[in-house]
Design a protein around this motif. Structure first.
Motif, mmCIF file in Angstrom:
data_model
loop_
_atom_site.group_PDB
_atom_site.id
_atom_site.type_symbol
_atom_site.label_atom_id
_atom_site.label_comp_id
_atom_site.label_asym_id
_atom_site.label_seq_id
_atom_site.Cartn_x
_atom_site.Cartn_y
_atom_site.Cartn_z
ATOM 1 N N GLY A 1 -8.516 -19.114 17.519
ATOM 2 C CA GLY A 1 -7.711 -20.274 17.882
ATOM 3 C C GLY A 1 -6.234 -20.000 18.041
ATOM 4 O O GLY A 1 -5.476 -20.898 18.400
ATOM 5 N N GLU A 2 -5.800 -18.765 17.776
ATOM 6 C CA GLU A 2 -4.372 -18.446 17.854
ATOM 7 C C GLU A 2 -3.975 -17.749 19.159
ATOM 8 O O GLU A 2 -2.796 -17.627 19.463
ATOM 9 N N GLY A 3 -4.955 -17.267 19.922
ATOM 10 C CA GLY A 3 -4.661 -16.468 21.097
ATOM 11 C C GLY A 3 -3.781 -17.177 22.118
ATOM 12 O O GLY A 3 -2.767 -16.628 22.588
ATOM 13 N N GLN B 1 6.004 -8.505 12.479
ATOM 14 C CA GLN B 1 6.028 -9.970 12.522
ATOM 15 C C GLN B 1 6.656 -10.463 13.827
ATOM 16 O O GLN B 1 7.523 -11.343 13.850
ATOM 17 N N ALA B 2 6.180 -9.882 14.931
ATOM 18 C CA ALA B 2 6.703 -10.235 16.253
ATOM 19 C C ALA B 2 5.739 -9.726 17.315
ATOM 20 O O ALA B 2 4.855 -8.907 17.039
ATOM 21 N N ILE B 3 5.919 -10.236 18.548
ATOM 22 C CA ILE B 3 5.160 -9.734 19.690
ATOM 23 C C ILE B 3 5.680 -8.344 20.037
ATOM 24 O O ILE B 3 6.884 -8.126 20.163
ATOM 25 N N ARG B 4 4.776 -7.402 20.220
ATOM 26 C CA ARG B 4 5.134 -6.044 20.580
ATOM 27 C C ARG B 4 4.195 -5.524 21.678
ATOM 28 O O ARG B 4 3.055 -5.968 21.800
ATOM 29 N N ASN B 5 4.725 -4.569 22.465
ATOM 30 C CA ASN B 5 3.912 -3.840 23.434
ATOM 31 C C ASN B 5 3.581 -2.467 22.858
ATOM 32 O O ASN B 5 4.462 -1.784 22.328
ATOM 33 N N GLN C 1 1.506 -18.051 24.763
ATOM 34 C CA GLN C 1 2.618 -18.936 25.127
ATOM 35 C C GLN C 1 3.926 -18.430 24.533
ATOM 36 O O GLN C 1 4.971 -18.470 25.182
ATOM 37 N N LEU C 2 3.861 -17.952 23.290
ATOM 38 C CA LEU C 2 5.047 -17.381 22.660
ATOM 39 C C LEU C 2 5.532 -16.171 23.447
ATOM 40 O O LEU C 2 6.738 -15.990 23.670
ATOM 41 N N GLY D 1 9.262 -15.964 26.364
ATOM 42 C CA GLY D 1 10.394 -15.055 26.285
ATOM 43 C C GLY D 1 10.646 -14.264 27.547
ATOM 44 O O GLY D 1 11.574 -13.449 27.593
ATOM 45 N N TRP D 2 9.858 -14.486 28.596
ATOM 46 C CA TRP D 2 10.002 -13.699 29.823
ATOM 47 C C TRP D 2 11.355 -13.906 30.492
ATOM 48 O O TRP D 2 11.914 -12.994 31.075
ATOM 49 N N THR D 3 11.880 -15.139 30.421
ATOM 50 C CA THR D 3 13.150 -15.408 31.079
ATOM 51 C C THR D 3 14.324 -14.788 30.322
ATOM 52 O O THR D 3 15.415 -14.641 30.859
#
Length: 232
Positions: free
Chosen positions: A211-213, A189-193, A218-219, A223-225
């Motif tokens: 429609g979610e891409g 339930q999160a962005i992962r590599n 953006q999400l 978080g990059w900073t």
């Protein structure tokens, strides 16, 4: 290959052909059925593209039809040549083949001096090339990103533990040694590599995240900073 891309490819094949091209020959080149080529020829003729011929004898393009010219400066051409050379260093076999086709198309369309800049072999992308991943087709991942289609993975972490994942792929990062899939992981339930060299199996599903891409990207970038997405 999508129909719009296939129609463009057929036009390019016929523009560069020195003799009539059969539907079977074009189908083999584009890796589609002969019936698809026949349908595409009819569609192009309906759009008033001057294609002549028929089944069994082949097709030709009447003289005078052309696509808008490619106008590049020497510097722009050098940028293209070097960019295409850099693709040779990725482990993406499909993109490497596409780069060769781009070179051929540009060489057939640009004036002689610019063609010499492409063929001069004066610019090189040096360094080791990333190996092609064994359990993963990067072309499948790129198509899933475009189509916003979910993928299933069998993935091993840095300790060798295997898990099955359902992911929503949103980006591909090409490094010198491997490629990383950036995705929303439904298990975590999160962005992962996901490192491509740790994927043991990958398959497309019949589920989509239409429609979610853009929202997920953006999400990811927001978080990059703070810190990069974790490698799962």
């Amino acid at each position: 290959m999508r129909k719009a891309s296939r129609l463009f490819e057929i036009i390019q094949i016929l523009r560069l052909a020195k003799k009539p091209m059969t539907a079977a020959a074009m189908a083999e080149t584009l890796e589609v059925t002969v019936r698809s080529i026949y349908r595409d020829i009819v569609a192009l003729q309906a759009m008033r593209v001057p294609i002549e011929g028929g089944r069994g004898i082949g097709y030709i393009m009447r003289p005078g039809f052309d696509l808008p010219p490619l106008m590049f400066s020497i510097e722009e051409m050098e940028a293209i040549v070097l960019s295409l050379a850099l693709l040779e260093r990725t482990g993406d076999d499909e993109l490497k083949q596409a780069a060769k086709r781009v070179n051929q198309k540009i060489a057939g369309a640009v004036p002689a001096p610019l063609r010499q800049a492409m063929e001069g072999k004066a610019l090189y992308a040096w360094g080791s090339a990333a190996p092609s991943p064994v359990g993963l087709d990067l072309g499948l991942v790129r198509r899933a990103i475009r189509d916003e289609q979910k993928l299933t993975l069998v993935y091993r972490d840095e300790l060798g533990r295997a898990t099955e994942r359902m992911i929503r792929p949103i980006a591909l990062i090409y490094y010198s040694q491997t490629a990383n899939i950036v995705a929303w992981c439904e298990l975590r339930q999160a962005i992962r590599n996901f490192r491509s060299d740790r994927v043991e199996h990958c398959a497309a599903t019949q589920s989509y995240f239409k429609g979610e891409g853009d929202e997920l990207r953006q999400l990811w970038t927001s978080g990059w900073t703070e810190r990069p997405a974790a490698v799962s």
